[in-house]
Scaffold this active site. Structure first.
Site, PDB file in Angstrom:
ATOM      1  N   ALA A  42      21.874 -16.047  31.085  1.00 52.67           N
ATOM      2  CA  ALA A  42      21.297 -15.140  30.087  1.00 52.67           C
ATOM      3  C   ALA A  42      19.916 -15.631  29.699  1.00 52.67           C
ATOM      4  CB  ALA A  42      22.179 -15.054  28.844  1.00 52.67           C
ATOM      5  N   ASP A  43      19.010 -14.686  29.499  1.00 53.83           N
ATOM      6  CA  ASP A  43      17.701 -15.003  28.941  1.00 53.83           C
ATOM      7  C   ASP A  43      17.659 -14.724  27.449  1.00 53.83           C
ATOM      8  OD1 ASP A  43      15.384 -15.551  31.156  1.00 53.83           O
ATOM      9  OD2 ASP A  43      17.062 -14.432  31.979  1.00 53.83           O
ATOM     10  N   ARG A  44      18.568 -13.870  26.980  1.00 52.20           N
ATOM     11  CA  ARG A  44      18.667 -13.595  25.544  1.00 52.20           C
ATOM     12  C   ARG A  44      20.018 -12.946  25.260  1.00 52.20           C
ATOM     13  NH1 ARG A  44      14.424 -12.587  21.382  1.00 52.20           N
ATOM     14  NH2 ARG A  44      12.953 -13.051  23.056  1.00 52.20           N
TER      15      ARG A  44
END
Length: 417
Positions: A284-286
């Protein structure tokens, strides 16, 4: 030999050095790029020479540290048009603008934003450049060391959770897992997030396969069930091919059984896999408050296919990836990349006769870029997509695995501290 995306030499506090592995050249060329300034950090992040949310944050913080080291050299500071070192207040103002510039390199990755926010606090609290440099140094060292420790925790947490769930279902056979993009040592300080789970699953499989009296190093079982992961299916992950170039590279390096598959083959691979696919682990990046997750483009469709086949879908990320201020995925700004990054494919030039890399007069592999689409065609090239929390079965962190309540919602408040 362990894989290193970032080389940080801190053996001499007053003369540190940073080098970043140019991941655009993998898997055939290993080249490290030195980082001296925030401009250098911006470039390697923006051009995706380094990628992966944790690694981006670490490189960003290290770039700030390196610029501070140079700023403490008066000669360097006077050559920079954006610094006035006649007072620390003026230097502080310029540094704040430089942090804004660095953040714009990859705006979707929350880890970079979180790291720079911590650095801003240090900047505001520091009485001078030396104090600020010491604070950033301590922060960066802690960021790197905690990332590696937490990655191993995440790997074991996710692997044990899946194995326990399979045991409760009465499943005791060999199985496979899916993953997308690259979430391993090359995306972090080491071990990885989602690929760290794969590493932990593989270590468990080795332990369960180890014969009594085997003189080799003893492996640790994560549970007492008989289910074993025996195959990994990494997706190629177009258009940058991080799965093909990077994840496949890591799996081969670690001798984990893996078969690279096209992005467009997910459903057919699940339907025809010789061993059942029981889970997908993605990074995940966010991750926002309700569990909606921004990750590499293609993650959303992987989640949809997994939902159709009843395959567990897990997001794996450290707490630093949690965005406690954004309520839903609708509030995430999705970065769009340049059209030519989609219309062109870059890689190492291969000799059609031998199948080996072509080399230059210095015996180094030759890189090449080829066009795969008409130059006139319009292109939509988002770097990420947003997977709704409804499609996610669990969020794996260093603190454990978070699952949804009976109402179908995630409660991540314990991660917001």
């Amino acid at each position: 030999m362990s894989l290193e995306a970032i080389q940080f030499d801190r053996s001499h506090r007053d003369d540190i050095s940073v080098r970043v592995l140019d991941q655009l050249l993998l898997p055939y060329t290993t080249k490290y790029v030195p980082i001296y300034t925030i401009d250098d950090g911006y470039t390697v992040i923006n051009t995706m020479q380094v990628r992966g949310a944790p690694a981006i944050a670490i490189v960003g913080a290290l770039a700030v540290l390196m610029e501070i080291q140079l700023l403490q050299n008066d000669g360097f500071a006077r050559t920079q048009t954006f610094y006035d070192i006649s007072s620390f207040e003026l230097t502080r103002s310029a540094l704040s603008q430089r942090l804004d510039f660095l953040l714009s390199s990859r705006p979707t990755a929350v880890n970079l934003s979180n790291a720079l926010r911590e650095i801003r606090v240090l900047l505001a609290q520091s009485a001078g450049l030396a104090a600020f440099g010491n604070g950033v140094y301590d922060f960066v060292c802690r960021l790197i060391d905690e990332d590696l420790t937490n990655n191993v925790k995440m790997g074991d947490n996710g692997a044990a959770f899946l194995l326990d769930a399979l045991q409760q279902e009465g499943f005791d056979e060999d199985f496979a897992v899916l993953t997308i993009c690259n979430t391993g040592s090359l995306a972090t300080s080491g071990y990885g997030t989602a690929l760290g789970v794969v590493r932990s699953l593989w270590n468990d499989s080795l332990a369960k396969s180890q014969a009594p009296g085997d003189g080799s190093a003893k492996k640790r079982k994560l549970n007492q069930g008989r289910a074993k992961m025996v195959q990994v299916y990494p997706l190629e992950t177009r258009p940058y091919n991080q799965g093909a170039r990077l994840t496949a590279y890591e799996l081969v390096h670690d001798q984990i059984p893996a078969t690279l598959i096209p992005d467009s083959s997910i459903a057919y691979r699940i339907a025809t896999s010789p061993v059942p696919i029981k889970a997908a682990f993605v990074g995940a990046d966010r991750i926002v408050r309700n569990g909606d997750t921004a990750n590499k483009i293609g993650t959303y469709q992987l989640a949809l296919v997994c939902k159709h086949f009843g395959i567990k879908f897990f997001v794996t990320a450290p707490k630093t990836t949690i965005d406690s201020k954004t309520e839903t995925g609708a509030g995430i700004v999705v970065e769009e990349r340049k059209p030519n990054e989609f219309k062109h494919v870059s890689g190492t030039l291969i000799d059609s006769q031998t199948g080996l890399p072509c080399v230059d007069n210095q015996d180094k592999p030759v890189s090449a870029s080829v066009g795969v689409a008409p130059s006139e065609i319009d292109v939509w090239n988002p770097a990420f997509d947003i997977t709704p929390h409804e499609l996610i079965d669990g969020i794996v962190t260093e603190d454990g695995v978070f699952t949804k309540s009976a109402s179908g919602s995630f409660d991540l408040t314990n991660l917001f501290a």
